[in-house]
Design a protein around this motif. Structure first.
Motif, mmCIF file in Angstrom:
data_model
loop_
_atom_site.group_PDB
_atom_site.id
_atom_site.type_symbol
_atom_site.label_atom_id
_atom_site.label_comp_id
_atom_site.label_asym_id
_atom_site.label_seq_id
_atom_site.Cartn_x
_atom_site.Cartn_y
_atom_site.Cartn_z
ATOM 1 N N UNK A 41 37.964 39.552 -22.133
ATOM 2 C CA UNK A 41 36.814 39.361 -22.390
ATOM 3 C C UNK A 41 36.681 38.263 -23.131
ATOM 4 N N UNK A 42 35.883 37.563 -22.957
ATOM 5 C CA UNK A 42 35.060 36.497 -24.537
ATOM 6 C C UNK A 42 33.809 36.649 -24.363
ATOM 7 N N UNK A 43 34.104 36.208 -25.964
ATOM 8 C CA UNK A 43 32.622 36.357 -26.054
ATOM 9 C C UNK A 43 31.556 34.963 -26.649
ATOM 10 N N UNK A 44 32.063 34.167 -25.513
ATOM 11 C CA UNK A 44 31.371 32.893 -25.519
ATOM 12 C C UNK A 44 31.123 32.175 -24.130
ATOM 13 N N UNK A 45 31.473 33.079 -22.880
ATOM 14 C CA UNK A 45 30.977 32.797 -22.222
ATOM 15 C C UNK A 45 29.981 32.790 -21.421
ATOM 16 N N UNK A 46 29.350 32.376 -20.814
ATOM 17 C CA UNK A 46 28.062 31.657 -20.316
ATOM 18 C C UNK A 46 27.887 32.628 -19.066
ATOM 19 N N UNK A 47 27.729 33.610 -17.871
ATOM 20 C CA UNK A 47 27.176 32.958 -16.541
ATOM 21 C C UNK A 47 26.378 32.347 -16.101
ATOM 22 N N UNK A 48 26.478 31.292 -15.520
ATOM 23 C CA UNK A 48 25.401 29.977 -14.995
ATOM 24 C C UNK A 48 24.975 30.566 -13.211
ATOM 25 N N UNK A 49 25.888 31.721 -12.255
ATOM 26 C CA UNK A 49 25.604 31.407 -11.775
ATOM 27 C C UNK A 49 26.474 32.064 -10.466
ATOM 28 N N UNK A 50 26.691 32.279 -9.007
ATOM 29 C CA UNK A 50 27.817 32.661 -8.468
ATOM 30 C C UNK A 50 28.098 32.454 -7.293
ATOM 31 N N UNK A 51 28.911 31.562 -6.770
ATOM 32 C CA UNK A 51 29.324 30.952 -5.669
ATOM 33 C C UNK A 51 28.996 32.039 -4.554
ATOM 34 N N UNK A 52 28.328 31.274 -3.671
ATOM 35 C CA UNK A 52 27.524 31.679 -2.400
ATOM 36 C C UNK A 52 28.416 31.469 -1.585
#
Length: 171
Positions: free
Chosen positions: A138-149
């Protein structure tokens, strides 16, 4: 009689204050429902959804399509498109590229665990990360922008640095 007059006055003033309060909130709602430009990011009105917003990554005659999530960092990323950036492999689990301009992460809850297919932003380094394998830490600084389709497999076997053109896919 004086009590009735006072009571009527209080009632009229209360109704007037409530009406003024509703007008202010209506103006606020109206302002938040319109498109506005803030810190270089065009925010979408409440009626619009990013559910159908996708980007295409093109490299070496291959394509990867990413469905974007609706958050400030994703909108900020979309505002920078089209982009041409170079990715490199990082720890055998992700491809990364440093962005020239950092993304806005205000009011975002970071700290997501990555999984295969995530298109993410790592705030401390200011880089985009494409996870082609899961990453358990885990990291406290990761923001998920999207998911590969589609097209994950196109990333897995690239060992060298590679240049990617990224553009928004028209709806």
């Amino acid at each position: 009689m004086k009590k009735m007059l006072r009571l009527a006055s209080i009632l009229v003033i209360s109704v007037a204050l409530v009406a003024c309060g509703n007008n202010d909130s209506s103006a606020t709602e109206r302002d938040s429902n319109t498109n506005k430009h803030l810190n270089g990011v065009v925010e979408q009105s409440k009626g619009e959804s990013m559910a159908d917003t996708r980007v295409k990554l093109m490299f070496s005659n291959k394509e990867v399509f990413v469905r974007m999530y609706d958050n400030p960092a994703s909108r900020d990323f979309l505002a920078q498109l089209p982009l041409t950036i170079t990715f490199e492999d990082y720890i055998g689990k992700e491809k990364i590229s440093i962005l020239k301009k950092r993304l806005s992460i205000d009011n975002l809850q970071a700290g997501n665990l990555s999984k295969k297919g995530d298109f993410a932003y790592y705030a401390p380094w200011g880089n985009i990360a494409i996870f082609y394998k899961g990453f358990e830490k885990a990291t406290n600084d990761l923001v998920i922008l999207g998911q590969i389709e589609s097209g994950k497999e196109n990333l897995e076997n690239i060992d060298n640095d590679f240049t990617v053109n990224i553009e928004k896919v028209p709806k």
